[in-house]
Design a protein around this motif. Structure first.
Motif, PDB file in Angstrom:
ATOM      1  N   SER A  90       0.835  -1.205   0.000  1.00  0.00           N
ATOM      2  CA  SER A  90       0.000   0.000   0.000  1.00  0.00           C
ATOM      3  C   SER A  90       0.868   1.253   0.000  1.00  0.00           C
ATOM      4  O   SER A  90       0.534   2.261  -0.646  1.00  0.00           O
ATOM      5  CB  SER A  90      -0.946  -0.011   1.199  1.00  0.00           C
ATOM      6  N   LYS A  91       1.987   1.217   0.713  1.00  0.00           N
ATOM      7  CA  LYS A  91       2.925   2.350   0.708  1.00  0.00           C
ATOM      8  C   LYS A  91       3.548   2.512  -0.676  1.00  0.00           C
ATOM      9  O   LYS A  91       3.754   3.635  -1.156  1.00  0.00           O
ATOM     10  CB  LYS A  91       4.011   2.142   1.760  1.00  0.00           C
ATOM     11  N   LYS A  92       3.841   1.404  -1.317  1.00  0.00           N
ATOM     12  CA  LYS A  92       4.452   1.454  -2.643  1.00  0.00           C
ATOM     13  C   LYS A  92       3.469   2.015  -3.672  1.00  0.00           C
ATOM     14  O   LYS A  92       3.844   2.820  -4.529  1.00  0.00           O
ATOM     15  CB  LYS A  92       4.902   0.048  -3.032  1.00  0.00           C
ATOM     16  N   VAL A  93       2.211   1.589  -3.574  1.00  0.00           N
ATOM     17  CA  VAL A  93       1.185   2.124  -4.474  1.00  0.00           C
ATOM     18  C   VAL A  93       1.055   3.631  -4.291  1.00  0.00           C
ATOM     19  O   VAL A  93       0.997   4.396  -5.266  1.00  0.00           O
ATOM     20  CB  VAL A  93      -0.174   1.442  -4.221  1.00  0.00           C
ATOM     21  N   SER A  94       1.019   4.051  -3.037  1.00  0.00           N
ATOM     22  CA  SER A  94       0.888   5.479  -2.749  1.00  0.00           C
ATOM     23  C   SER A  94       2.042   6.279  -3.345  1.00  0.00           C
ATOM     24  O   SER A  94       1.839   7.354  -3.925  1.00  0.00           O
ATOM     25  CB  SER A  94       0.825   5.692  -1.235  1.00  0.00           C
ATOM     26  N   ALA A  95       3.257   5.753  -3.226  1.00  0.00           N
ATOM     27  CA  ALA A  95       4.428   6.446  -3.764  1.00  0.00           C
ATOM     28  C   ALA A  95       4.365   6.540  -5.287  1.00  0.00           C
ATOM     29  O   ALA A  95       4.703   7.580  -5.875  1.00  0.00           O
ATOM     30  CB  ALA A  95       5.700   5.732  -3.330  1.00  0.00           C
ATOM     31  N   ILE A  96       3.910   5.473  -5.934  1.00  0.00           N
ATOM     32  CA  ILE A  96       3.833   5.469  -7.394  1.00  0.00           C
ATOM     33  C   ILE A  96       2.752   6.431  -7.886  1.00  0.00           C
ATOM     34  O   ILE A  96       2.947   7.161  -8.863  1.00  0.00           O
ATOM     35  CB  ILE A  96       3.567   4.037  -7.897  1.00  0.00           C
ATOM     36  N   VAL A  97       1.617   6.425  -7.219  1.00  0.00           N
ATOM     37  CA  VAL A  97       0.525   7.311  -7.619  1.00  0.00           C
ATOM     38  C   VAL A  97       0.954   8.778  -7.536  1.00  0.00           C
ATOM     39  O   VAL A  97       0.578   9.606  -8.379  1.00  0.00           O
ATOM     40  CB  VAL A  97      -0.722   7.052  -6.746  1.00  0.00           C
ATOM     41  N   LYS A  98       1.776   9.098  -6.544  1.00  0.00           N
ATOM     42  CA  LYS A  98       2.226  10.476  -6.357  1.00  0.00           C
ATOM     43  C   LYS A  98       3.311  10.886  -7.350  1.00  0.00           C
ATOM     44  O   LYS A  98       3.549  12.084  -7.536  1.00  0.00           O
ATOM     45  CB  LYS A  98       2.743  10.660  -4.929  1.00  0.00           C
ATOM     46  N   ARG A  99       3.975   9.923  -7.950  1.00  0.00           N
ATOM     47  CA  ARG A  99       5.080  10.240  -8.857  1.00  0.00           C
ATOM     48  C   ARG A  99       4.646   9.999 -10.299  1.00  0.00           C
ATOM     49  O   ARG A  99       4.793   8.914 -10.857  1.00  0.00           O
ATOM     50  CB  ARG A  99       6.311   9.397  -8.502  1.00  0.00           C
TER      51      ARG A  99
ATOM     52  N   LEU B 178       6.503   8.173 -13.260  1.00  0.00           N
ATOM     53  CA  LEU B 178       6.524   6.721 -13.402  1.00  0.00           C
ATOM     54  C   LEU B 178       5.339   6.187 -14.206  1.00  0.00           C
ATOM     55  O   LEU B 178       5.364   5.053 -14.671  1.00  0.00           O
ATOM     56  CB  LEU B 178       6.522   6.050 -12.021  1.00  0.00           C
ATOM     57  N   TRP B 179       4.319   6.984 -14.347  1.00  0.00           N
ATOM     58  CA  TRP B 179       3.089   6.495 -14.972  1.00  0.00           C
ATOM     59  C   TRP B 179       3.282   5.962 -16.387  1.00  0.00           C
ATOM     60  O   TRP B 179       2.700   4.930 -16.737  1.00  0.00           O
ATOM     61  CB  TRP B 179       2.024   7.594 -14.959  1.00  0.00           C
ATOM     62  N   PRO B 180       4.094   6.606 -17.235  1.00  0.00           N
ATOM     63  CA  PRO B 180       4.281   6.052 -18.586  1.00  0.00           C
ATOM     64  C   PRO B 180       4.856   4.639 -18.574  1.00  0.00           C
ATOM     65  O   PRO B 180       4.578   3.855 -19.488  1.00  0.00           O
ATOM     66  CB  PRO B 180       5.245   7.047 -19.243  1.00  0.00           C
TER      67      PRO B 180
ATOM     68  N   THR C 128      -2.114   7.017 -17.741  1.00  0.00           N
ATOM     69  CA  THR C 128      -2.194   8.475 -17.850  1.00  0.00           C
ATOM     70  C   THR C 128      -2.970   9.075 -16.680  1.00  0.00           C
ATOM     71  O   THR C 128      -2.910  10.272 -16.445  1.00  0.00           O
ATOM     72  CB  THR C 128      -2.869   8.884 -19.170  1.00  0.00           C
ATOM     73  N   THR C 129      -3.702   8.237 -15.951  1.00  0.00           N
ATOM     74  CA  THR C 129      -4.461   8.702 -14.791  1.00  0.00           C
ATOM     75  C   THR C 129      -4.285   7.713 -13.647  1.00  0.00           C
ATOM     76  O   THR C 129      -3.846   6.570 -13.842  1.00  0.00           O
ATOM     77  CB  THR C 129      -5.976   8.810 -15.100  1.00  0.00           C
ATOM     78  N   LYS C 130      -4.669   8.147 -12.462  1.00  0.00           N
ATOM     79  CA  LYS C 130      -4.617   7.282 -11.283  1.00  0.00           C
ATOM     80  C   LYS C 130      -5.491   6.051 -11.486  1.00  0.00           C
ATOM     81  O   LYS C 130      -5.137   4.939 -11.065  1.00  0.00           O
ATOM     82  CB  LYS C 130      -5.071   8.058 -10.052  1.00  0.00           C
ATOM     83  N   GLU C 131      -6.603   6.232 -12.155  1.00  0.00           N
ATOM     84  CA  GLU C 131      -7.533   5.126 -12.374  1.00  0.00           C
ATOM     85  C   GLU C 131      -6.923   4.035 -13.259  1.00  0.00           C
ATOM     86  O   GLU C 131      -7.357   2.876 -13.206  1.00  0.00           O
ATOM     87  CB  GLU C 131      -8.825   5.639 -13.003  1.00  0.00           C
TER      88      GLU C 131
ATOM     89  N   LEU D  92      -2.532  -2.341  -7.079  1.00  0.00           N
ATOM     90  CA  LEU D  92      -2.018  -1.838  -8.345  1.00  0.00           C
ATOM     91  C   LEU D  92      -2.285  -2.903  -9.395  1.00  0.00           C
ATOM     92  O   LEU D  92      -1.896  -4.063  -9.235  1.00  0.00           O
ATOM     93  CB  LEU D  92      -0.525  -1.544  -8.235  1.00  0.00           C
ATOM     94  N   ARG D  93      -2.953  -2.524 -10.445  1.00  0.00           N
ATOM     95  CA  ARG D  93      -3.305  -3.449 -11.516  1.00  0.00           C
ATOM     96  C   ARG D  93      -3.100  -2.762 -12.862  1.00  0.00           C
ATOM     97  O   ARG D  93      -3.901  -1.922 -13.282  1.00  0.00           O
ATOM     98  CB  ARG D  93      -4.774  -3.880 -11.396  1.00  0.00           C
TER      99      ARG D  93
END
Length: 319
Positions: free
Chosen positions: A83-92, A95-97, A102-105, A120-121
């Motif tokens: 859950s901490k890792k997901v939170s960090a990725i969502v904030k950065r 990393l999304w590409p 392109t979105t949190k969803e 994370l899926r």
């Protein structure tokens, strides 16, 4: 034999940092060899058991020489870690590409998992929040994440099983050997060993003082006993060597030379370094698909590549 000095156990010292380098380089090279040898068109799965905050997925994604578009990478760990890792990725968002998002969803599943949080899926990366010691929880969570029993798979375990009771580790080893029924698979393991010599005794005591005892190291205290452990729990072949041999014989010599020349990373305690590396091992166990294991000629020939994914020579029992 000298006991480890305080400087050799300093996590900020060059001895420990070079050990971390050897660990990461060895694990990643095995993954790269697996992906390179896995036949095109069959897909590929990587399952990181007790993944923590490891970043191998992103390393692969940024490296065209190793990346495959048919790869699905699973990371398994406790909910509080992932859950901490997901939170960090969502904030950065940078990393999304790498997640085709392109979105949190695009990153986080809409539905809640059994722990009441969202996993994370993405197409290529799946987080699996589970206590691996609970077999049914692991099975259910892996299935929900899309794990397939018919895709070539490599399991990774870095200093995970040794912190469990031996029976729990044995169950996980057996599960991994049987989870992929219709494709070949491998497991790569990095752990501590040799607890009974003077250096090993102090090593064990140090981990106990830190509150993270090596719970099963005395159940499987030697590399020979570790090899037998994996063979008894469903793997066809198992080879391992200590990390001293890995560092000097099986890593990219040019990269090792580069590391050794980094300013401030020169070592002056080579005896301690050699003792330290001799108390960790790298293990690679492999298994062909059930059809190949039962002697079906064509299947056996098709799956033979899995026994070549190790970074070291496949001599029985290692060196």
């Amino acid at each position: 034999i000298r006991k480890p000095s305080s400087s050799s156990g300093n996590p900020d010292g060059p001895t420990m940092r070079r050990g971390y380098y050897a660990r990461v380089a060895a694990m990643r090279e095995n993954v790269a060899r697996f992906l390179a040898r896995c036949p095109a068109g069959r897909g590929a799965q990587v399952v990181s058991l007790g993944s923590g905050f490891d970043t191998t997925y992103f390393w692969l994604r940024e490296n065209p020489a190793h990346w495959r578009n048919d790869l699905v990478y699973f990371e398994v760990d406790f909910p509080e870690i992932l859950s901490k890792k997901v939170s960090a990725i969502v904030k950065r968002q940078s990393l999304w590409p790498l997640l085709d998002a392109t979105t949190k969803e695009d990153i986080v599943a809409a539905e809640l998992n059994m722990t009441g949080t969202r996993d994370l899926r993405t197409k290529h990366l799946r987080y699996v929040q589970a206590d691996m010691r609970l077999t049914q929880e692991l099975l259910t969570s892996m299935s929900a994440a899309g794990f397939r029993p018919d895709v070539p798979t490599i399991f990774l375990s870095e200093c995970v099983l040794v912190y469990m009771q031996a029976s729990a580790g044995d169950t996980i080893i057996g599960w991994a050997s049987s989870a992929v029924t219709d494709a070949p698979c491998a497991i790569v393991v990095y752990e501590q060993t040799n607890p009974n010599d003077p250096f090993g005794q102090v090593m064990v005591q140090n981990f106990e003082r830190r509150g993270c005892p090596l719970q099963s190291i005395h159940d499987y205290p030697t590399m020979a006993s570790q090899r037998e452990r994996y063979l008894q729990h469903g793997w066809d072949q198992c080879n391992l060597v200590d990390m001293c041999q890995v560092y000097y014989k099986h890593l990219d010599p040019k990269d090792v030379e580069r590391i050794q020349k980094i300013p401030g990373e020169q070592m002056d305690e080579f005896e301690q370094w050699h003792f330290l590396m001799a108390h960790y091992f790298l293990l690679v166990a492999t298994r062909t698909s059930r059809g190949a294991s039962s002697g079906e000629g064509a299947a056996a020939a098709d799956d033979a590549w899995i026994h070549e994914v190790s970074i070291f020579a496949a001599s029985p029992g290692g060196a």
